[in-house]
Design an enzyme around this catalytic site. Structure first.
Site, PDB file in Angstrom:
ATOM      1  N   GLU A  22      -1.869   1.061  -4.549  1.00  0.00           N
ATOM      2  CA  GLU A  22      -1.767  -0.326  -4.095  1.00  0.00           C
ATOM      3  C   GLU A  22      -1.107  -1.131  -5.218  1.00  0.00           C
ATOM      4  O   GLU A  22      -1.521  -1.038  -6.380  1.00  0.00           O
ATOM      5  CB  GLU A  22      -3.159  -0.885  -3.801  1.00  0.00           C
ATOM      6  CG  GLU A  22      -3.164  -2.167  -3.008  1.00  0.00           C
ATOM      7  CD  GLU A  22      -3.323  -1.938  -1.517  1.00  0.00           C
ATOM      8  OE1 GLU A  22      -3.321  -2.938  -0.779  1.00  0.00           O
ATOM      9  OE2 GLU A  22      -3.440  -0.776  -1.098  1.00  0.00           O
ATOM     10  N   CYS A  51       0.828  -1.215   0.000  1.00  0.00           N
ATOM     11  CA  CYS A  51       0.000   0.000   0.000  1.00  0.00           C
ATOM     12  C   CYS A  51       0.856   1.258   0.000  1.00  0.00           C
ATOM     13  O   CYS A  51       0.333   2.368   0.144  1.00  0.00           O
ATOM     14  CB  CYS A  51      -0.965   0.002   1.189  1.00  0.00           C
ATOM     15  SG  CYS A  51      -0.153  -0.035   2.798  1.00  0.00           S
TER      16      CYS A  51
END
Length: 365
Positions: free
Chosen positions: A357, A323
């Site tokens: 992401e 992330c």
């Protein structure tokens, strides 16, 4: 659809992310990038708002990151339609209920694609039996207006669930429906549509796998449950008790018979598999029965620590869900000394922000 949520604006921000990600990781030998786009609105399953009291009126606010000024929020197009309906329904009911509105400072909404909703009310006061009575009444009033929701009240060192403190999500993954219990205040993927694409990607890149899968910090079993079909056995670790309980429930309801969850950290697991330490939490689990050739990690924004990096480099294949591309880059500098990158994907989990992401699959040289 407003101009802020037009296809053109979304596609432009997505292209900027693609460009920035490729530039950031340009020092590595990368395969073609697979890009998975998000719905342009109503994609977020969770939302948190501060509550502003202005005389008798209540309204949701957020704080502008640049100016630090509060911004009134009457609708929130990035959140699910269910959250938007709940936002507009609950405030008029709270407005004239002195017990429920007194020292209320925040409301959290947690929704699902399956239509379930959990609302958490946060207070600067201790909650009592009268609060429970009024919260049950509020639950009924919401239901009469078409909002079926469970309620949770939180204060300092206090949590009260009116019915339950979770939602049950159903995700359509290829030809299967997977059920996931998601507990209030525990980590879940916020963009359900992107989560589906992440799981389908992970299934696709692990087809015809050999050996077993090890997953560190599996949460409620999001990845391990979906990936169990591709492996002989799956051993997943998670340290948070609430997530372990959710994962155990999810294994059962999805009829997964080759997945076991162990409540261990990555460091503890390594000590156990090297037979340096024994753990009561591993009773009934024979680590010698596992031949894990693939390891999956989905670390927080800080990335993987040096210890865990060293641990996972011993595995034939690494699936890394990131992330934060900056910490991913730092970790890849170490991992690419022993592994090469086979698959490279970007998932637009957080549209209209700088967050990216990323999915990377590495295979040992």
């Amino acid at each position: 659809m407003t101009e802020s949520f037009s296809n053109d604006k979304y596609n432009q921000q997505l292209q900027n992310k693609i460009t920035n990600l490729k530039k950031l990781l340009s020092d590595f030998s990368l395969p073609d990038l697979q890009v998975f786009s998000s719905p342009i609105s109503h994609y977020r399953m969770r939302a948190e708002f501060r509550i502003w009291h202005s005389g008798e009126e209540l309204y949701h606010i957020m704080y502008d990151k640049k100016t630090k000024k509060r911004v009134r929020i009457d609708s929130f197009p990035i959140a699910s339609q269910l959250i938007n309906r709940a936002m507009q329904t609950i405030l008029p009911l709270l407005q004239y209920n002195d017990k429920l509105r007194h020292q209320l400072f925040q409301i959290d909404y947690f929704s699902t694609l399956s239509g379930q909703l959990l609302i958490t009310l946060l207070y600067h006061k201790k909650l009592d039996d009268q609060w429970i009575i009024e919260a049950e009444r509020l639950k009924q009033q919401l239901a009469e207006r078409g909002i079926i929701a469970n309620l949770v009240g939180r204060a300092s060192n206090q949590k009260i669930a009116v019915n339950v403190d979770y939602v049950d999500e159903t995700l359509p993954i290829f030809d299967n429906n997977f059920s996931y219990r998601q507990v209030e205040n525990s980590f879940t993927q916020p963009n359900a549509a992107i989560n589906i694409k992440m799981l389908e990607w992970a299934i696709s890149v692990t087809k015809d796998s050999k050996g077993d899968l090890l997953e560190f910090y599996c949460g409620n079993g999001n990845f391990s449950i979906a990936l169990a079909q591709n492996f002989r056995k799956v051993l997943a670790t998670e340290i948070a008790k609430a997530s372990v309980y959710s994962a155990q429930h999810n294994i059962k309801v999805n009829n997964i018979d080759n997945l076991i969850i162990a409540r261990l950290s990555a460091e503890e697991f390594t000590s156990a598999i090297k037979k340096e330490r024994q753990f009561n939490r591993l009773q009934g689990i024979n680590l010698d029965d596992y031949q894990c050739q693939t390891v999956l990690v989905d670390p927080p924004r800080a990335g993987l620590d040096d210890n865990t990096l060293e641990i996972i480099q011993s595995y034939q294949r690494i699936i890394y869900i990131s992330c934060n591309p900056n910490t991913l880059k730092n970790n890849l500098e170490q991992l690419t000394k022993t592994h090469q990158i086979e698959h490279f994907a970007m998932f637009d989990q957080f549209p209209y922000t700088d967050h990216i992401e990323t999915g990377i699959v590495l295979r040992k040289n």
